[in-house]
Design an enzyme around this catalytic site. Structure first.
Site, PDB file in Angstrom:
ATOM      1  N   LYS A   1     -55.417  47.034  -7.195  1.00  0.00           N
ATOM      2  CA  LYS A   1     -54.876  46.161  -8.342  1.00  0.00           C
ATOM      3  C   LYS A   1     -53.663  45.484  -8.095  1.00  0.00           C
ATOM      4  O   LYS A   1     -52.828  46.064  -7.564  1.00  0.00           O
ATOM      5  CB  LYS A   1     -54.700  47.253  -9.743  1.00  0.00           C
ATOM      6  CG  LYS A   1     -54.044  46.849 -11.005  1.00  0.00           C
ATOM      7  CD  LYS A   1     -54.049  47.904 -12.125  1.00  0.00           C
ATOM      8  CE  LYS A   1     -53.932  47.207 -13.160  1.00  0.00           C
ATOM      9  NZ  LYS A   1     -53.323  48.434 -14.357  1.00  0.00           N
TER      10      LYS A   1
ATOM     11  N   SER B   1     -55.889  47.667 -18.674  1.00  0.00           N
ATOM     12  CA  SER B   1     -55.493  46.577 -17.825  1.00  0.00           C
ATOM     13  C   SER B   1     -55.978  46.470 -16.559  1.00  0.00           C
ATOM     14  O   SER B   1     -56.001  45.366 -15.703  1.00  0.00           O
ATOM     15  CB  SER B   1     -53.774  46.570 -17.828  1.00  0.00           C
ATOM     16  OG  SER B   1     -53.260  47.718 -16.891  1.00  0.00           O
TER      17      SER B   1
ATOM     18  N   SER C   1     -55.034  52.549 -18.891  1.00  0.00           N
ATOM     19  CA  SER C   1     -55.828  51.574 -18.170  1.00  0.00           C
ATOM     20  C   SER C   1     -56.765  51.672 -17.001  1.00  0.00           C
ATOM     21  O   SER C   1     -57.285  50.512 -16.399  1.00  0.00           O
ATOM     22  CB  SER C   1     -54.534  50.622 -17.567  1.00  0.00           C
ATOM     23  OG  SER C   1     -53.933  49.867 -18.512  1.00  0.00           O
TER      24      SER C   1
HETATM   25  N1  GLN Z   1     -53.717  49.389 -23.198  1.00  0.00           N
HETATM   26  C1  GLN Z   1     -52.460  50.096 -23.220  1.00  0.00           C
HETATM   27  C2  GLN Z   1     -51.181  49.175 -23.189  1.00  0.00           C
HETATM   28  O1  GLN Z   1     -51.395  48.184 -23.460  1.00  0.00           O
HETATM   29  C3  GLN Z   1     -52.413  50.817 -21.568  1.00  0.00           C
HETATM   30  C4  GLN Z   1     -52.034  50.146 -20.545  1.00  0.00           C
HETATM   31  C5  GLN Z   1     -51.945  50.794 -19.178  1.00  0.00           C
HETATM   32  O2  GLN Z   1     -52.328  51.809 -19.198  1.00  0.00           O
HETATM   33  N2  GLN Z   1     -51.186  50.182 -18.222  1.00  0.00           N
HETATM   34  O3  GLN Z   1     -50.173  49.629 -22.994  1.00  0.00           O
END
Ligand code: GLN
Length: 485
Positions: A79, A154, A178
């Site tokens: 990532k 994400s 994420s």
């Molecule tokens: N969807 C969550 C957010 O938007 C989690 C993001 C993440 O785990 N990096 O913050």
């Protein structure tokens, strides 16, 4: 070599036994990326030179008949929030558009030291903020199971790359879900380890008290192999824990019979899609059939999890993202007349809308007069959420739950409604807030053939148990030929 469903062990053995070479394998993956990625959008940057050098090293070992390390010759993706020496790292943001880091993230370095071939950097929401990958400054990621849908976020590029066989495994990051949520949307395994289990050194910070690095893979066993490689104390991260790392792969051999699996009504209530609920309930029944004891537990503060997360995460983000000012890293606005104008314009032009929203929310929550009402209160509720889990884990060994209230939604469906996007994180943010490990394992499909993930949560530093339970669930589903249980 057929790349479909290729696992870590299969790839490594093929190189070890010289049925193929690591070089040929990496080349096949690059050919696949070239042909398939234009419609998926998983990769942002390819690191061919680095990959081929590693592959050659593994081939030389194999040619000498030496034993390859655990990921010898295995092609992986990373990532784009993990820094890679000499390889552009953008965090999905224009503000880091040209950033080439001078050092490696520990997790990446350890994977490579175990023989992994890093193919490239994977698309993600900007600074890992999002649940659909639609916040990437660069391009959309399409869900390989249905190109009109989001891959989740994400770590959407990580999940999509593994699901479409463009990488054997990938690293993602999980701050509020994420890793697990995109894994669930794309039908792969995704695991968030205990906070501190894996070093965060070289992970571009979103919310430091919540950030975790973890694996996305095609099988539970592969998740165990990757976790075993990246886990452990790292002197470069003071929050990385000095707790012995078990042999997760060996631990998978232990039976699940007799394990107590908790089911929380707060995770199966209002807002949960009917098809997801029935898949989760059926998966829990299959665990019962394998000798697990199903026990009701209660996590009463769950309803406060979303506001708590979105205060803590945005507050920490507003502070972490202050360093991107046009001076030290990446993007700088050209036409500023004063220093402060240069800061403001660089940040205005460099950050996307969601990141700006979070910086503003977080700055507000931390500002004088509001700190006690928001940030301090959220920290207190975070303690209550953690205690909920502690109490539940007095009664059970693991908790089974959904990952997301729905299967993958359509691209564009929620972009204009950030609140709806935030609310869908309800089943994942709690583990990050409590610092406990969690894993998403495919447990069925909707009638539209969209994957559904079962989430297993565990005690601090007890990744072994959730891996075992996940593997039991994986076996039950595979023996049912992947049909909706
Ligand atoms: N969807 C969550 C957010 O938007 C989690 C993001 C993440 O785990 N990096 O913050």
């Amino acid at each position: 070599m057929n790349l479909d469903l290729l696992t870590v062990d299969a790839a490594r053995s093929a190189v070890q036994e010289r049925k193929t070479s690591a070089t040929a394998l990496a080349e096949s993956f690059y050919a696949k990326i070239e042909s398939d990625d234009p419609k998926i959008g998983a990769f942002l940057t390819l690191s061919k030179e680095r990959a081929m050098a590693k592959a050659a090293q593994m081939d030389a070992l194999a040619a000498k008949g030496e034993n390859l390390p655990p990921l010898g010759g295995v092609p992986v993706g990373i990532k784009d929030v993990m820094v890679t020496k000499g390889v552009r790292t953008t965090a999905g943001s224009k503000i880091l558009g040209n950033y080439v880091p001078p050092y490696d993230c520990t997790a990446v370095a350890w994977l490579e030291a175990a023989g992994a071939v890093v193919l490239g950097k994977l698309n993600c929401d900007e600074f890992a903020m999002g649940s659909s990958n639609e916040n990437s400054a660069w391009k959309l990621v399409h869900n390989p199971r249905d190109l009109t849908r989001v891959p989740g976020g994400s770590s959407g590029g990580s999940a999509a790359a593994v699901a479409s066989d463009m990488a054997v495994a990938a690293l993602g990051s999980d701050t509020g879900g994420s890793i697990r949520q995109p894994a669930s949307f794309c039908g792969v395994i995704g695991m968030v380890p205990t906070y501190g289990r894996v070093s965060r050194y070289g992970l571009i910070a979103f919310a430091s008290s919540l950030d975790h690095i973890g694996p996305l893979t095609k099988t539970v066993k592969d998740a165990a192999i990757v976790l075993r490689t990246i886990a452990g104390r790292d002197p470069m991260d003071s929050t990385s824990a000095d707790v012995p790392v078990p042999d997760y792969v060996a631990e998978l051999e232990k039976p699940v019979r007799g394990l107590r699996i908790g089911v929380a009504k707060e995770y199966l209530g209002e807002g949960l899609d009917k098809e997801v609920r029935s898949a989760i309930e059926a998966a829990i029944q299959k665990l019962a059939k394998q000798g697990c004891e199903i026990v009701d537990v209660s996590l009463p503060h769950t309803r406060y999890a979303i506001p708590t997360y979105y205060i803590v995460a945005t507050a920490e983000a507003s502070s972490n993202l202050a360093r991107f000012d046009g001076v030290r890293y990446g993007y700088r606005a050209k036409d500023a007349r004063t220093l402060s104008e240069m800061y403001r314009r660089s940040r205005d032009q460099g950050f996307g809308a969601e990141v700006k929203r979070r910086i503003m929310l977080g700055t507000y929550a931390l500002s004088a007069g509001y700190y006690d009402a928001y940030y301090l209160k959220a920290q207190r509720v975070r303690t209550l959420l953690t205690r909920d889990f502690e109490e539940a884990f007095n009664k059970v060994d693991a908790i089974a739950a959904p990952v997301s209230p729905t299967a993958a939604f359509k691209l564009g469906e929620k972009v204009d409604d950030p609140l709806a996007m935030y609310l869908a994180d309800i089943y994942t943010v709690t583990a990050d807030l409590a610092g406990i490990p969690g894993i998403s394992v495919p447990c069925g499909e909707t009638k539209n053939k969209l994957p559904i993930g079962l989430q297993i949560l565990g005690r601090h530093f007890d990744e072994s148990t959730i891996l075992r339970v996940a593997q039991a669930s994986e076996k039950a589903v595979t023996s049912g030929k992947g049909e909706c249980p």
